[in-house]
Design a protein around this motif. Structure first.
Motif, short mmCIF file in Angstrom:
data_model
loop_
_atom_site.label_atom_id
_atom_site.label_comp_id
_atom_site.label_asym_id
_atom_site.label_seq_id
_atom_site.Cartn_x
_atom_site.Cartn_y
_atom_site.Cartn_z
N UNK A 255 -0.36 14.31 -8.60
CA UNK A 255 0.38 15.54 -8.90
C UNK A 255 0.16 15.92 -10.36
N UNK A 256 0.23 14.88 -11.22
CA UNK A 256 0.07 15.10 -12.65
C UNK A 256 -1.35 15.56 -12.97
N UNK A 257 -2.33 14.85 -12.34
CA UNK A 257 -3.72 15.20 -12.63
C UNK A 257 -4.06 16.60 -12.14
N UNK A 258 -3.42 17.01 -11.03
CA UNK A 258 -3.66 18.34 -10.48
C UNK A 258 -3.39 19.42 -11.50
N UNK A 259 -2.45 19.16 -12.40
CA UNK A 259 -2.09 20.15 -13.42
C UNK A 259 -3.34 20.55 -14.20
N UNK B 44 0.84 -1.20 0.00
CA UNK B 44 0.00 0.00 0.00
C UNK B 44 0.87 1.25 0.00
N UNK B 45 1.95 1.17 0.78
CA UNK B 45 2.86 2.31 0.87
C UNK B 45 3.48 2.59 -0.50
N UNK B 46 3.91 1.51 -1.15
CA UNK B 46 4.54 1.68 -2.47
C UNK B 46 3.54 2.21 -3.50
N UNK B 47 2.32 1.63 -3.49
CA UNK B 47 1.30 2.11 -4.44
C UNK B 47 1.01 3.58 -4.20
N UNK B 48 0.99 3.95 -2.91
CA UNK B 48 0.70 5.33 -2.55
C UNK B 48 1.73 6.30 -3.14
N UNK B 49 3.01 5.85 -3.12
CA UNK B 49 4.07 6.70 -3.69
C UNK B 49 3.78 6.99 -5.16
N UNK B 50 3.40 5.91 -5.90
CA UNK B 50 3.18 6.08 -7.33
C UNK B 50 1.89 6.86 -7.60
N UNK B 51 0.88 6.63 -6.71
CA UNK B 51 -0.37 7.35 -6.90
C UNK B 51 -0.19 8.85 -6.69
N UNK B 52 0.65 9.18 -5.68
CA UNK B 52 0.92 10.59 -5.40
C UNK B 52 1.42 11.28 -6.68
N UNK B 53 2.27 10.56 -7.38
CA UNK B 53 2.83 11.03 -8.63
C UNK B 53 1.72 11.31 -9.65
N UNK B 54 0.78 10.34 -9.70
CA UNK B 54 -0.33 10.47 -10.64
C UNK B 54 -1.20 11.67 -10.27
#
Ligand code: ADP
Length: 442
Positions: free
Chosen positions: A172-176, A160-170
């Motif tokens: 951040x991108x969607x926030x744009x 879950x922790x690892x998925x969360x790291x990658x999701x945060x990235x996503x």
């Protein structure tokens, strides 16, 4: 004979054993999470390098780049660059994998040691008669099960922790994109057409103004031509109109409503845009035209009408598979088109948007000769009498046909008016017009 142990003994025995289950699994868990974080950081840092690698692969392998790469003998240099990046990334990967392997091995050994220690201890307790054989068996089973359950729980938390790291990235991108305001208006309050009021614009992360104080008014049915040197801000103005970016100052209104208040989907349905670098999809002719209005992408009749309007029909009918012919050279059997033919496909794509009442053509006919361009525009004009048209072109023979002409220099409007007005002004427009007229002899 073994003594029957008291409940008290079992309690004393249970506690340290559960402690072993927890303590032995934790170091491995911490190491695993730290390495996930490491892998993620590495993935993030080097994504520009990975993208460059993909780009080099494309340069080396694609047919349309091949002629220049071969002619200028760039192959060896690009390949070396690819190898260097690959070796650097490989070395980092290798280092991380070895580190991870050693830590995993060491901590795994520690956990296994602790577990076997606990097993041994249980056996010794049984031999000493502190617990019965039955209890020992039960403890062993329970111990093994809790060990597996606990390890699974930790693995899930780690995952879950690892998925969360990658999701945060996503995110951040969607926030744009999410940051652009979403309006809900679906209809204008008047028929005033398009108005730019003192619009300023700087690209994000830049302080250089690309557009300054742009004001103009385009009524329904009017045609506007924008003229200006490369880099003067013409395409940027179209990006603001299509809401790909927000003005940093001033306002844009469509039928009396600020562009920000329009429902973005409705707004985009009203727009038909051909950008200078429109996409040449490596799909069939039909799909290349049909993407203009995805609802009708399979509708043969609509495709034929759009192709007719875009003047692409004559060369499509000559193709062996007509609208089913695959375009481009990426896939087997694909057929390449000339620059001018591609532009006719793009024009047809814009005509697919039959509901659009604002058509924008950003140098759509640059790959055609002046005569073909003029012919297309006469035809285009007769088909778009009710629509607003914004045309960006360097060809003054076409530009002069517009109702309004706007000259942009360094992001500012330097002249604005009809062809006759601007010629009478004897400014930049008149100068450039006369220059081209001499060249083309019109
Ligand atoms: P034109 O269409 O008149 O050739 P553009 O509108 O494409 O000009 O570009 C205007 C200016 O904005 C140029 O100086 C260009 O370098 C800059 N520019 C264009 N796109 C971007 C971008 N995505 N980010 C930052 N600057 C940009």
């Amino acid at each position: 004979m073994l003594k029957s142990p008291s409940t008290h003994t079992s309690h004393i025995f249970c506690r340290p054993v559960s402690l072993v289950v927890i303590v032995a699994a934790i170091p491995a868990f911490i190491a695993e999470t730290r390495f996930s974080e490491h892998t993620f950081r590495l993935f993030r840092w080097r994504s520009p390098e990975t993208r460059e690698q993909h780009y080099l692969e494309t340069l080396l392998a694609r047919e349309d780049y091949a002629k220049e790469v071969k002619l200028y003998q760039l192959g060896a240099r690009f390949l070396q660059r690819y190898r260097d990046t690959f070796e650097r990334l490989y070395a980092e990967d290798r280092r991380l994998t070895i580190q991870k392997g050693w830590w995993g091995y060491g901590l795994g050994l520690l956990s296994t040691g602790a577990f076997y220690g606990a097993y041994g201890w249980m056996v010794l307790e049984a031999i000493a008669g502190k617990i019965s054989l039955g209890e020992m068996t039960m403890y062993l089973v329970v111990f093994r099960q809790s060990q597996a359950t606990f390890a699974n729980a930790l693995t899930s938390i780690g995952g879950m922790y690892e998925d969360n790291l990658y999701l945060e990235n996503l995110y951040e991108f969607l926030d744009l994109d999410i940051n652009t305001p979403q309006g809900s208006v679906i209809q204008g309050i008047n028929q005033e057409g398009l108005q730019f009021e003192n619009v300023d614009f700087c690209y994000p992360d830049s302080t250089v103004p690309v557009l300054q104080n742009i004001s103009f008014h385009l009524q329904h049915g009017e045609k506007l031509a924008i003229v200006g040197k490369n880099g003067s801000g013409k395409t940027t103005l179209i990006k603001l109109l299509t809401r790909l970016y927000q003005p940093t100052g001033g306002n844009i209104f469509l039928d009396g409503i600020n562009l920000n208040d329009w429902d973005t989907d409705i707004l985009r349905q009203r727009l038909g845009v051909i950008f200078q670098n429109f996409v040449q999809y490596q799909f069939t002719v039909g799909e290349n035209i049909g993407v203009g209005d995805i609802e009708y992408v399979e509708d043969a009749q609509q495709l034929a009408i759009a192709a007719e309007k875009g003047m692409a029909q004559p060369f499509i009918t000559k193709m062996s598979q007509g609208f089913q012919t695959r375009l481009g050279k990426w896939f087997r059997g694909g057929q390449e088109l000339s620059g001018g033919q591609w532009q006719k496909i793009a024009l047809s794509r814009a005509f697919m948007r039959s509901q659009a009442d604002i058509l924008v053509l950003d140098e759509p006919t640059a790959a055609m000769d002046a005569e073909a361009e003029m012919q297309i525009f006469n035809h285009f004009r007769s088909l778009t009498q009710e629509k607003m048209v914004i045309l960006i072109s360097h060809r003054f023979s076409t530009v002069r046909m517009a109702d309004k002409i706007m000259v942009i220099a360094d992001g500012k409007i330097s002249e604005q008016g009809s062809h006759e007005e601007l010629m009478a002004l004897k400014g930049r427009y008149a100068h450039l017009f006369n220059l081209q007229a001499a060249g083309y002899g019109f």
